[in-house]
Design a protein around this motif. Structure first.
Motif, PDB file in Angstrom:
ATOM      1  N   VAL A   1      62.879  60.411   1.639  1.00 56.02           N
ATOM      2  CA  VAL A   1      61.727  61.296   1.473  1.00 56.02           C
ATOM      3  C   VAL A   1      60.461  60.445   1.407  1.00 56.02           C
ATOM      4  CG1 VAL A   1      60.597  62.980  -0.025  1.00 56.02           C
ATOM      5  CG2 VAL A   1      63.084  63.046   0.282  1.00 56.02           C
TER       6      VAL A   1
ATOM      7  N   TYR B   1      56.542  60.498   0.277  1.00 61.23           N
ATOM      8  CA  TYR B   1      55.685  61.273  -0.623  1.00 61.23           C
ATOM      9  C   TYR B   1      54.338  60.561  -0.804  1.00 61.23           C
ATOM     10  CZ  TYR B   1      56.834  57.772  -4.160  1.00 61.23           C
ATOM     11  OH  TYR B   1      56.965  56.592  -4.850  1.00 61.23           O
TER      12      TYR B   1
ATOM     13  N   ARG C   1      60.176  71.532   1.168  1.00 61.57           N
ATOM     14  CA  ARG C   1      59.490  70.352   0.661  1.00 61.57           C
ATOM     15  C   ARG C   1      59.316  70.411  -0.851  1.00 61.57           C
ATOM     16  NH1 ARG C   1      58.027  70.487   5.897  1.00 61.57           N
ATOM     17  NH2 ARG C   1      57.599  68.494   6.974  1.00 61.57           N
TER      18      ARG C   1
ATOM     19  N   GLU D   1      60.678  67.786  -3.537  1.00 59.85           N
ATOM     20  CA  GLU D   1      59.801  67.202  -4.553  1.00 59.85           C
ATOM     21  C   GLU D   1      60.437  67.292  -5.937  1.00 59.85           C
ATOM     22  OE1 GLU D   1      55.583  68.492  -6.520  1.00 59.85           O
ATOM     23  OE2 GLU D   1      55.683  68.471  -4.312  1.00 59.85           O
TER      24      GLU D   1
ATOM     25  N   VAL E   1      55.487  65.983  -1.419  1.00 58.40           N
ATOM     26  CA  VAL E   1      56.337  65.481  -0.347  1.00 58.40           C
ATOM     27  C   VAL E   1      55.655  65.739   0.981  1.00 58.40           C
ATOM     28  CG1 VAL E   1      58.495  65.878   0.889  1.00 58.40           C
ATOM     29  CG2 VAL E   1      58.500  65.674  -1.598  1.00 58.40           C
TER      30      VAL E   1
ATOM     31  N   ASP F   1      57.006  64.273   4.136  1.00 61.06           N
ATOM     32  CA  ASP F   1      58.025  64.418   5.174  1.00 61.06           C
ATOM     33  C   ASP F   1      59.350  63.845   4.698  1.00 61.06           C
ATOM     34  OD1 ASP F   1      58.544  65.565   7.723  1.00 61.06           O
ATOM     35  OD2 ASP F   1      56.583  64.827   8.375  1.00 61.06           O
ATOM     36  N   TYR F   2      60.348  63.939   5.564  1.00 66.59           N
ATOM     37  CA  TYR F   2      61.704  63.591   5.122  1.00 66.59           C
ATOM     38  C   TYR F   2      62.600  63.369   6.337  1.00 66.59           C
ATOM     39  CZ  TYR F   2      62.139  68.525   6.280  1.00 66.59           C
ATOM     40  OH  TYR F   2      62.078  69.732   6.934  1.00 66.59           O
TER      41      TYR F   2
END
Length: 430
Positions: free
Chosen positions: A130, A132, A192, A196, A211, A213-214
């Motif tokens: 993740v 952030y 998201r 988080e 957050v 993206d991932y």
């Protein structure tokens, strides 16, 4: 250190369970290396002239670990083993949220050449990396693992698809979105925001903001296990190719340090290796170039080096024996397999196969051969990519496996120890 299959497979199972994604696999390898005193290097730093010692470098979800003896590598070369950290899976899309028939689902993409049928009716969880934003506006990353079974992909009942056992087809877009929760009217879930919350629970020491993206993957929560009436088999997700990563690392750690040795575990092999951290990228070449002084020394080092590309091989299936060339059907628990292909889908040559065959004989380890049926297409590995990109002599080998690219694969419980014995001797060989 000598391992029994039981001892070795216990550690292997722990490694497999701790490594649901390539990022977690690299973190697991890093922990094992640091426990043995390996020093982490960073590509952005100046390395200078490295002393004899033990080092590792991480790029994304790829890792290179190496031992230097202090000898001039342009005279001795370096013994290398290559494997890959990724496996076929279902990856969550950037805008994944779906609500259908009051059920919350996530849209997914199929990563790699996954065998899709076994993904149905499994207890699934989520893990990955993740990105952030912290309170200062800086972007950082953490890895997370939900661990608990939080999702499933139910099969359609046989009553609604009478042809399922004869002619079942899967539309990945329509049939694979996992179900995570039941929703009431008006309820909304933001993926998201869910990530988080999970990041803050798993990393309370970090001040995690929103957050951005991932890269999240679904995986089967069933643990790796040794099974069979006589404990003949090991079964797990991601045997292709975390089995080779683990055996390669344990062999590097067990080596006597009389010869410079290296293990590279690349990401993205299952999708062609063309990425910043894949075998078609610059990672291995960039590290090797920093170990010697100048291009001529580098070319001399490569010419005297050898690469063993370790990736699982297709064991002959008793129910589908006709899918194999009759003379080239590897058996479980009968030793590592030399993989050969006339069209260079594997990098094996008669020179490199002779070296490996002799090494197995010298260490009382049986060796097998695999050639795909002449009327069937052959898969490939990082072997030909690394060999052509670096210019190093290479052999492709692997351990016999059933159900390759399934959500749960099967290998022999004795084979990993045999390969460990051979690779340790290879790293020690003068």
């Amino acid at each position: 250190m000598k391992y029994t299959p039981s001892d070795f497979n216990q550690g292997l199972c722990q490694f497999l369970d701790a490594s649901p994604t390539p990022y977690h696999a690299v973190a697991s390898l890093q922990t094992l290396l640091e426990d043995k005193g390996f020093e982490q290097l960073h590509e952005a730093d100046s390395w200078g002239q490295l002393n004899a010692g033990h080092y590792f470098v991480i790029r994304e979800a790829s890792i290179i670990a190496f031992t230097l003896t202090g000898d001039d590598l342009s005279n001795t070369g370096i013994r290398m083993v290559g494997a890959h950290t990724d496996s076929p899976c279902l990856k969550v899309k950037p805008k994944p949220e779906k609500v259908q028939q009051s059920l919350f689902q996530l849209g997914v993409e199929v990563y790699g050449g996954a065998l899709l049928n076994p993904w149905f009716d499994r207890d699934l969880s989520l893990a990955g990396r993740v990105s952030y934003e912290d309170p200062q506006g800086q972007i950082a990353q953490v890895i997370i693992d939900f661990k608990d079974p939080i999702a499933t992909i139910p099969s359609l009942a046989i009553h609604l698809d009478r042809e399922a056992n004869q002619n079942r087809s899967i539309n990945p877009q329509l049939h694979l979105p996992p179900i995570l929760a039941q929703m009431d009217d008006g309820d909304k879930l933001d993926f998201r925001a869910l990530l988080e919350q999970q990041c803050r629970q798993q990393h309370p020491e970090i001040n995690i903001g929103r957050v951005l993206d991932y890269e999240m993957c679904f995986y089967d929560t069933q643990k790796a296990a040794v099974m069979g009436l006589s404990a003949d088999f090991i079964t797990s997700a991601r045997l292709d190719n975390l089995l080779s990563c683990y055996v390669g690392l344990q062999s590097l750690l067990a080596a006597d340090n009389t010869r410079s040795a290296l293990l590279v575990c690349n990401d993205h092999e299952e999708v062609g290796s063309q990425s910043v951290s894949g075998a078609q990228g610059t990672f291995l070449q960039a590290v090797l170039q920093r170990l010697v002084d100048g291009n001529e020394a580098y070319q001399r080092m490569v010419e005297q080096s050898l690469m063993i590309s370790a990736d699982n091989a297709h064991a002959i299936h008793p129910n589908y024996a006709d899918k194999h060339d009759a003379e080239h059907g590897p058996l479980l628990n009968k030793g590592p397999v030399i993989k050969t292909n006339a069209n260079q889908r594997y990098a094996t040559s008669s020179q490199t196969s002779a070296l490996f065959r002799q090494l197995c004989e010298q260490n009382d380890v049986p060796v097998q051969d695999f050639v795909v049926r002449t009327d069937m297409a052959c898969g490939s590995t990082i072997g030909p990519i690394t060999s052509s990109h670096i210019g190093v002599k290479t052999i492709d080998i692997g351990l016999p496996t059933f159900a390759m690219h399934s959500i749960r694969e099967l290998a022999g419980s004795q084979d990993a120890v045999m390969l460990h014995k051979v690779l340790t001797a290879y790293f020690n060989q003068k």
